[in-house]
Design an enzyme around this catalytic site. Structure first.
Site, PDB file in Angstrom:
ATOM      1  N   LEU A 171      20.792 -22.784  13.282  1.00 13.38           N
ATOM      2  CA  LEU A 171      19.869 -22.129  12.216  1.00 13.38           C
ATOM      3  C   LEU A 171      18.655 -21.630  13.243  1.00 13.38           C
ATOM      4  CD1 LEU A 171      20.238 -22.077   9.287  1.00 13.38           C
ATOM      5  CD2 LEU A 171      18.345 -23.712   9.123  1.00 13.38           C
ATOM      6  N   SER A 172      18.411 -20.405  12.882  1.00  8.77           N
ATOM      7  CA  SER A 172      17.301 -19.787  13.866  1.00  8.77           C
ATOM      8  C   SER A 172      15.893 -20.475  13.738  1.00  8.77           C
ATOM      9  CB  SER A 172      16.889 -18.285  12.996  1.00  8.77           C
ATOM     10  OG  SER A 172      15.939 -17.993  13.076  1.00  8.77           O
ATOM     11  N   LYS A 173      15.285 -20.398  14.747  1.00  9.17           N
ATOM     12  CA  LYS A 173      14.047 -21.258  14.547  1.00  9.17           C
ATOM     13  C   LYS A 173      12.821 -20.271  14.367  1.00  9.17           C
ATOM     14  CE  LYS A 173      14.199 -25.323  17.187  1.00  9.17           C
ATOM     15  NZ  LYS A 173      15.333 -25.653  17.828  1.00  9.17           N
ATOM     16  N   ARG A 174      12.984 -19.199  13.982  1.00  9.94           N
ATOM     17  CA  ARG A 174      12.092 -18.002  13.773  1.00  9.94           C
ATOM     18  C   ARG A 174      11.487 -18.516  12.248  1.00  9.94           C
ATOM     19  NH1 ARG A 174      14.944 -12.905  14.217  1.00  9.94           N
ATOM     20  NH2 ARG A 174      14.224 -12.985  11.946  1.00  9.94           N
ATOM     21  N   GLN A 175      10.119 -18.742  12.153  1.00  5.38           N
ATOM     22  CA  GLN A 175       9.472 -19.328  10.982  1.00  5.38           C
ATOM     23  C   GLN A 175       9.934 -18.339   9.917  1.00  5.38           C
ATOM     24  OE1 GLN A 175       5.316 -20.034  11.681  1.00  5.38           O
ATOM     25  NE2 GLN A 175       4.827 -19.983   9.554  1.00  5.38           N
TER      26      GLN A 175
END
Ligand code: GLU
Length: 497
Positions: free
Chosen positions: A253-257
């Site tokens: 899963l993307s870590k972008r907030q």
């Protein structure tokens, strides 16, 4: 032994609530509440470099918005506090001392430079980084002397040197770990702050936690935790490792907030019910495969053993589907309540629930606002889509490109005639009858009687009302705008022609 059911959600206050964190909290909540148990919030703030100010309060606020309320927490207190780890440092110190005294842990005086050199050497030899147990053999006497002399040290757990460590996960059964792969890891750092591994075990025990829910990424820590329970001769809680959450492509899963922060989902207009329903299916499926799940019902039939271990897929389309579904379940007032915060650039609330169109003197009633919102309720997936869709309904002087009024090959002169005809008809309708049903009946009957093509009249009429190519139908738009505004907008179109 029938232990009381007590679960905890133990986030680190690093700035925002990750959707995976919401899932962990939700399962802790469900396991607790389906067995008349308690749920506790504990703030794990021992990694102070990562700490963000105000994050703990924000966590409580967003969790409560999502519908997860705690029985014990830093704010509420409780008989097992303090609930913030940095306020429990003495407790960890005492417990570390117990392990030093019993020889289950030892002080390590190795310098950062030595450890760094060790790591580099291991890297060079393509070995996994681990402590080489250099200080493990120090006698307690020697260790006490060094500590008294003020030498800096960390406290490490003495791991078995051979054999296996067995740990039982409630979903996966027994997991066997080779002792030789386990590092004499740090329990207390040189500044006296405990590591997650140590603090969480001590706290889970002292707070009488019966079940630990946490992400599968913690499985490598599992043997360390179990060995600590054994070192203290404590009974370990039941562990439930929630499955990994993967993206649709099967990757991490993307870590972008803004892809994963629950706060961002709230800002985009997702409802708590939709998020909870979505998170619930990231680890559990009811036997009947029903996807729309009511939390109350789930609490009645929830069984830990029905939880899944295979990775869960984070499917945004599904979340949108749930959100659309729950938005449509709201009645007019409920929908308006959720929607209004998203319209603050368009309308301002005034006393007694009336509204004023922003930057104008034009008033608009709550009833009318609800009608306008209702036009889009069945079409949107999230509330943040609303401003753009309803914008034209809240404009005092609607403007648009004249060409938009053209239907097929109609000339401007023909369009003008058609609109004039409609206007004459509309003017015969008074305020009391100005509703979708009546307008539709009147106009459609009229057009059918004269065998006109509906589009030749209704397209320009709808554009005159909404100023958009894609918009709700003309009759409901007319009702939502009201008689006066609808006629004004028809006139405005006529002046363009
Ligand atoms: N503080 C840990 C985290 O935020 C919690 C892990 C656990 O639940 O034990 O990831």
């Amino acid at each position: 032994m029938n232990k009381k059911v007590r679960l905890r959600f133990a986030p680190s206050p690093t700035g925002f609530l990750h959707i995976g964190g919401l899932r962990t909290a939700l399962f802790a909540y469900i396991i607790a509440k389906s067995q008349a148990g308690k749920i506790i919030l504990r703030i794990e703030d021992t990694d102070q470099a990562r700490e963000v100010e105000g994050a703990a309060d924000k966590l409580v606020e967003i969790l409560s918005w999502a519908g997860i309320n705690f029985d014990e927490s830093p704010q509420l207190g409780g008989s097992f506090g303090p609930y913030i780890q940095t306020q429990r440092l003495d407790i960890y110190k005492q417990h570390a001392q117990t392990l030093l005294d019993s020889g289950k842990a030892y002080r390590c005086f190795c310098s950062t430079e030595r450890l760094q050199a060790l790591r580099e050497e291991q890297q060079k030899n393509k070995q996994a980084p681990r402590y080489d147990n250099h200080c493990r053999g120090l006698s307690l006497e020697e260790s006490n002397q060094k500590a008294e002399a003020g030498e800096s040290f960390v406290i490490r757990q003495k791991m078995p040197l051979e054999g296996v460590v067995e740990a039982v996960d409630e979903l996966r059964g027994k997991i066997v770990f080779e002792a030789k792969n386990l590092d004499d890891h740090v329990l207390i750092k040189s500044d006296g702050i405990p590591t997650y591994q140590f603090a969480s075990v001590v706290d889970d025990h002292l707070m009488e936690i019966s079940h630990v829910t946490r992400g599968e990424e913690w499985i490598p820590s599992f043997p360390k935790n179990i060995l600590l329970y054994q070192a203290f001769s404590w009974e370990a809680p039941k562990f439930i490792h929630l499955p990994l959450i993967l993206n649709k492509e099967g990757g991490k899963l993307s870590k972008r907030q803004n892809d994963v922060a629950v706060e961002d989902y709230r800002e985009q207009g997702y409802l708590p019910k939709a998020l909870l329903n979505f998170c619930l299916l990231l680890g559990w499926h009811p036997k009947d495969d029903k996807e729309i799940l009511d939390l109350k019902e789930v609490l009645e039939k929830f069984k830990i053993k029905d939880m899944q271990v295979s990775p869960a897929v984070f499917d945004r389309d599904k979340l949108d589907f749930f959100n659309g579904y729950y938005l449509r379940q709201l009645n007019e007032d409920e929908f308006a309540k959720e929607a209004l915060p998203f319209l603050s650039d368009l309308i301002e609330i005034q006393a007694d629930k009336n509204f004023k169109i922003k930057n104008t003197q034009k008033q608009i009633s709550y009833e009318q606002v609800k009608k306008i919102l209702n036009l889009e309720q069945s079409r949107i997936k999230k509330l943040s889509e609303l401003p753009e869709l309803v914008h034209n309904f809240f404009i005092e002087d609607l403007d648009y490109d004249k060409d938009l009024l053209i239907w097929k090959s109609l000339s401007f002169a023909e369009i003008k005639d058609n609109l004039l005809e409609l206007k004459a008809l509309l003017e015969t309708v008074d305020n009391d009858n100005w509703n979708k049903g009546h307008l539709e009946n009147l106009i459609i009957t009229y057009l059918k009687d004269k065998e006109a093509k509906l589009g030749d009249y209704l397209w320009p009429f709808r554009v005159a009302l909404t100023g958009r190519k894609n918009s709700p139908g003309p009759f409901e738009s007319a009702e939502a705008l009201g008689r006066e505004e609808s006629l004004k907008r028809t006139d405005k179109a006529l002046t363009k022609l």
